[in-house]
Design an enzyme around this catalytic site. Structure first.
Site, PDB file in Angstrom:
ATOM      1  N   PRO A 248      35.928  34.590  41.223  1.00 53.13           N
ATOM      2  CA  PRO A 248      37.006  35.187  42.020  1.00 53.13           C
ATOM      3  C   PRO A 248      36.713  35.099  43.510  1.00 53.13           C
ATOM      4  O   PRO A 248      35.560  34.880  43.920  1.00 53.13           O
ATOM      5  CB  PRO A 248      37.024  36.655  41.532  1.00 53.13           C
ATOM      6  CG  PRO A 248      36.282  36.655  40.240  1.00 53.13           C
ATOM      7  CD  PRO A 248      35.286  35.553  40.326  1.00 53.13           C
ATOM      8  N   THR A 251      33.279  36.624  46.063  1.00 54.32           N
ATOM      9  CA  THR A 251      32.084  36.919  45.275  1.00 54.32           C
ATOM     10  C   THR A 251      30.823  36.262  45.830  1.00 54.32           C
ATOM     11  O   THR A 251      29.738  36.495  45.300  1.00 54.32           O
ATOM     12  CB  THR A 251      32.287  36.483  43.815  1.00 54.32           C
ATOM     13  OG1 THR A 251      32.758  35.139  43.784  1.00 54.32           O
ATOM     14  CG2 THR A 251      33.300  37.380  43.126  1.00 54.32           C
ATOM     15  N   LYS A 253      30.436  32.657  46.806  1.00 55.57           N
ATOM     16  CA  LYS A 253      30.187  31.260  46.435  1.00 55.57           C
ATOM     17  C   LYS A 253      29.711  30.450  47.645  1.00 55.57           C
ATOM     18  O   LYS A 253      28.733  29.692  47.557  1.00 55.57           O
ATOM     19  CB  LYS A 253      31.478  30.659  45.848  1.00 55.57           C
ATOM     20  CG  LYS A 253      31.958  31.340  44.579  1.00 55.57           C
ATOM     21  CD  LYS A 253      33.173  30.654  44.002  1.00 55.57           C
ATOM     22  CE  LYS A 253      34.408  30.805  44.858  1.00 55.57           C
ATOM     23  NZ  LYS A 253      34.862  32.207  44.963  1.00 55.57           N
ATOM     24  N   GLU A 472      51.861  62.556  39.448  1.00 52.69           N
ATOM     25  CA  GLU A 472      50.421  62.283  39.447  1.00 52.69           C
ATOM     26  C   GLU A 472      49.682  63.205  38.489  1.00 52.69           C
ATOM     27  O   GLU A 472      48.664  62.809  37.890  1.00 52.69           O
ATOM     28  CB  GLU A 472      49.861  62.426  40.867  1.00 52.69           C
ATOM     29  CG  GLU A 472      50.479  61.491  41.892  1.00 52.69           C
ATOM     30  CD  GLU A 472      50.340  60.027  41.518  1.00 52.69           C
ATOM     31  OE1 GLU A 472      49.349  59.676  40.853  1.00 52.69           O
ATOM     32  OE2 GLU A 472      51.222  59.237  41.892  1.00 52.69           O
ATOM     33  N   HIS A 475      49.748  61.541  35.121  1.00 50.56           N
ATOM     34  CA  HIS A 475      48.712  60.505  35.001  1.00 50.56           C
ATOM     35  C   HIS A 475      47.341  61.138  34.745  1.00 50.56           C
ATOM     36  O   HIS A 475      46.582  60.693  33.877  1.00 50.56           O
ATOM     37  CB  HIS A 475      48.640  59.690  36.298  1.00 50.56           C
ATOM     38  CG  HIS A 475      49.767  58.727  36.478  1.00 50.56           C
ATOM     39  ND1 HIS A 475      50.135  57.816  35.522  1.00 50.56           N
ATOM     40  CD2 HIS A 475      50.607  58.516  37.541  1.00 50.56           C
ATOM     41  CE1 HIS A 475      51.150  57.082  35.969  1.00 50.56           C
ATOM     42  NE2 HIS A 475      51.454  57.496  37.185  1.00 50.56           N
ATOM     43  N   ASP A 546      53.897  51.278  37.768  1.00 49.28           N
ATOM     44  CA  ASP A 546      53.327  51.641  36.462  1.00 49.28           C
ATOM     45  C   ASP A 546      54.000  50.868  35.339  1.00 49.28           C
ATOM     46  O   ASP A 546      53.329  50.344  34.436  1.00 49.28           O
ATOM     47  CB  ASP A 546      53.485  53.146  36.219  1.00 49.28           C
ATOM     48  CG  ASP A 546      52.815  53.976  37.300  1.00 49.28           C
ATOM     49  OD1 ASP A 546      51.802  53.506  37.847  1.00 49.28           O
ATOM     50  OD2 ASP A 546      53.302  55.075  37.605  1.00 49.28           O
TER      51      ASP A 546
END
Length: 661
Positions: A248, A251, A253, A472, A475, A546
């Site tokens: 990704p 990261t 590289k 919230e 959740h 969501d």
């Protein structure tokens, strides 16, 4: 005295030639040339220019005795008229602004090729008294240089504009195609624009690369190949020709490739895949040839191609709209240079991409990229090491705990962690802190995940704030009570970015997701919408994100992971990307209808179970919402006081052995 002389001479031998390098900048010439061209083309004729009149007006002026001289250019069939100084005021209305030219001629006239100047002017003078007669000058004008300049000027302008255009295109690519700091040379268009770093110039080592345990082990072997090639060739082995770094974005590289060059202490060529492809045919292939020619001269060395998918994308099977001949020609040349009839002994190619699925198969085969090194997102211990690297120059407070921060940044890449450290330092500076405290880091994480905090009180009405608080709370309650849901860390109804409220959780780092885990996570996503339905009797638009994420997970379960009894253990996921331009689906319309119905039934069952869970704990749900309205931000300790300890999965003892046996 001898010492003084030596100091004055700068320690150089007497009589040694002194080399003076002068860098000429011709940009001012372009400016003057364009300015002159603009003046010639767009200048506004001023009052000093002679005015055009007709031959009949000239005759009237002559008969009035106002003309002092007429100069006739025979090869241009043009006459120039000079008026007597004391008579100029008579013709003021013929001049622009009423001001005559300071110097003659004052007027000019044009005639046809049949005009006879000698006889015409002689006849006019005979009609005048001697005092009014005018002087006659007849001449031929040569325009050789003017004609040459008129012919060459457009060509010169075109060449200069062409050079200037290419110079602008290539500025920044190693100082232009002509070399560092040099001017543009149009004949160097096909030369490689790779940046060459000599031995010892790369200061990055493996000590600067935190984490990435598996990837570092792979590339350390490459370093050993470059340092001790005979160790492997003596046993009949061959040095690998290339390694592909896949992972990704952010990261590490590119950092890993620099570390390889720094550790191996060999020349390092770095270039981006997009630098090969130009608008001109054949430039990309020419640059590939030139790059490998330079690399062979510097062998052993490393060639690093960043974002190789820009040039290494799979070639189209047809010449349709998905084909790009210039890019494919460049790829063909790259394939030949890496493993063709020629040999590239001592040249190791490192490449980086986050789209390995779209690369051409010929590029991925052994003999070109012998190894694929996966550079994944850092785990807990690796994140802790990355934090320590980026905290070297930061003044930390006494309350800072690097292990705590590593636990609270799951899924963060190395670049994200570097951004957190920098943002924390900026936050502490805004608050006039002498050191960066733990809270500064937590606020930096919140800002990166959720966006900038919006402190205006007019963002939400009281009704919207109440709905957001209970949304919230829904959740948080579902995430706390379901065993496979991620533990909730923090809940806030302070608007950040585009979100009116956020629920932070600390996901466990796992590679394999079970069906129960995915259903619990979908239930958490649906908890906010269900909470609104229970509170207001109807949903709102606040659950858009969501619902989008939940729908994607539901279709993934049915279409990709085979988690449906009716569809069966089938997967329509395309890992190779070969169906990118295929407009035909790999399943029938009837199968599509079955999958759509399975997704709808799955979401409906999760909706019912989520609603039942919240209604069974409605008192606790209302307490959470009221607490959020009061504090605006609550943490796991506040939730635990209302709901008790976090519900965890039951222990699985199927694989446990009896210790007494």
């Amino acid at each position: 005295m001898a010492d003084n002389k030596k100091k004055k001479s700068g320690g150089k031998k007497k009589g040694s030639p002194r080399v003076v390098r002068v860098n000429l900048n011709f940009s001012w010439l372009y400016f003057l040339l364009i300015l002159g061209l603009g003046y010639m083309l767009f200048r506004n004729p001023g009052q000093a220019d002679p005015q055009k009149i007709e031959w009949g007006e000239v005759q009237t002026m002559v008969q009035s005795g106002d003309v002092a001289e007429i100069a006739f250019v025979r090869n241009d069939f043009k006459g120039e008229v000079k008026i007597r100084p004391e008579r100029l005021g008579k013709y003021a209305d013929k001049f622009r602004g009423g001001v005559p030219p300071r110097r003659a001629p004052h007027f000019y006239f044009l005639v046809s090729t049949k005009f006879d100047p000698e006889s015409s002017f002689e006849a006019l003078n005979e009609q005048l008294v001697p005092s009014d007669r005018f002087k006659v000058v007849i001449r031929n004008e040569e325009h050789i240089w003017g004609d040459i300049l008129q012919m060459l000027f457009p060509i010169v302008i075109f060449i200069l504009f062409w050079v200037w255009m290419f110079r602008g295109m290539n500025r920044g690519m190693n100082g232009g195609a002509g070399g560092p700091g040099g001017g543009f040379n149009p004949f160097n268009t096909g030369k490689s624009t790779a940046r060459e770093t000599e031995k010892g110039e790369v200061k990055v080592s493996f000590k600067d690369v935190a984490g990435l345990y598996g990837a570092k082990e792979e590339v350390m072997e490459i370093v050993d190949f470059l340092k001790n090639p005979s160790k492997y060739t003596a046993l009949g082995g061959k040095i690998p020709k290339g390694a592909l770094l896949v992972g990704p974005p952010g990261t590490g590289k590119t950092l890993l490739a620099k570390a390889v060059a720094g550790e191996a202490n060999v020349p390092f060529f770095s270039i981006s895949g997009s630098d090969f492809v130009e608008m001109f045919v054949g430039v990309g292939a020419s640059r590939v040839r030139d790059l490998f020619r330079q690399a062979k001269e510097k062998a052993p060395c490393i060639v690093f191609i960043d974002e190789i998918d820009a040039v290494g994308r799979a070639r189209a099977k047809n010449g349709g709209f998905s084909s790009n001949d210039e890019r494919e020609n460049t790829l063909n040349q790259l394939l030949t240079e890496m493993d063709g009839f020629g040999t590239n002994s001592g040249v190791i190619v490192l490449a980086a991409t986050n789209r390995s699925d779209i690369l051409d198969k010929a590029l991925m085969r052994a003999g070109r990229f012998d190894r694929q090194i996966h550079v994944e997102l850092p785990e807990l211990k690796e994140r802790e090491e990355i934090f320590k690297v980026h905290l070297r120059d930061i003044k930390l407070g006494e309350d800072f705990n690097v292990e705590f921060m590593a636990k609270h940044t799951p899924g963060f890449s190395g670049a994200d962690i570097a951004n957190v450290c920098n943002e924390a330092a900026l936050t502490a500076a805004r608050r006039n802190h002498s050191k960066v405290m733990q809270q500064d880091f937590l606020d930096a994480v919140d800002r990166i995940i959720g966006g900038l905090e919006r402190k205006s009180n007019t963002i939400m009405t009281p009704a919207e704030k109440r709905t957001t608080a209970y949304h919230e709370a829904g959740h948080a309650l579902v995430g706390w009570l379901l065993p496979y849901a991620d533990p909730v860390f923090k809940v806030s109804i302070i608007p950040r970015g585009n979100a009116l409220g956020l629920t932070w959780s600390l996901p466990e780092e796992r590679k394999n997701w079970s069906r129960s885990l995915m259903m619990d996570r979908m239930s958490v996503l649906l908890g906010g919408r269900v909470a609104e339905e229970i509170l207001n009797g109807e949903p709102s638009t606040g659950a858009l994100n969501d619902l989008e994420r939940m729908t994607g997970m539901a279709y993934a379960m049915i279409q990709y992971y085979g988690m449906s009894d009716k569809v069966g253990a089938l997967s329509f996921y395309d890992s190779s990307g070969a169906r990118g331009y295929n407009l035909v689906k790999p399943y029938s319309e009837k199968t599509a209808e079955v999958m759509d119905k399975e997704v709808k039934d799955l979401v409906e069952s999760i909706h019912k179970s989520t609603r039942k869970l919240i209604e069974d704990h409605k008192d606790e749900f209302m307490q959470l919402g009221a607490l959020l309205l009061e504090k605006e931000v609550i943490f796991a300790d506040d939730i635990e006081k209302i709901l008790g300890p976090k519900v965890k999965p039951a222990a699985d003892d199927r694989f446990e052995t009896d210790k007494d046996e």
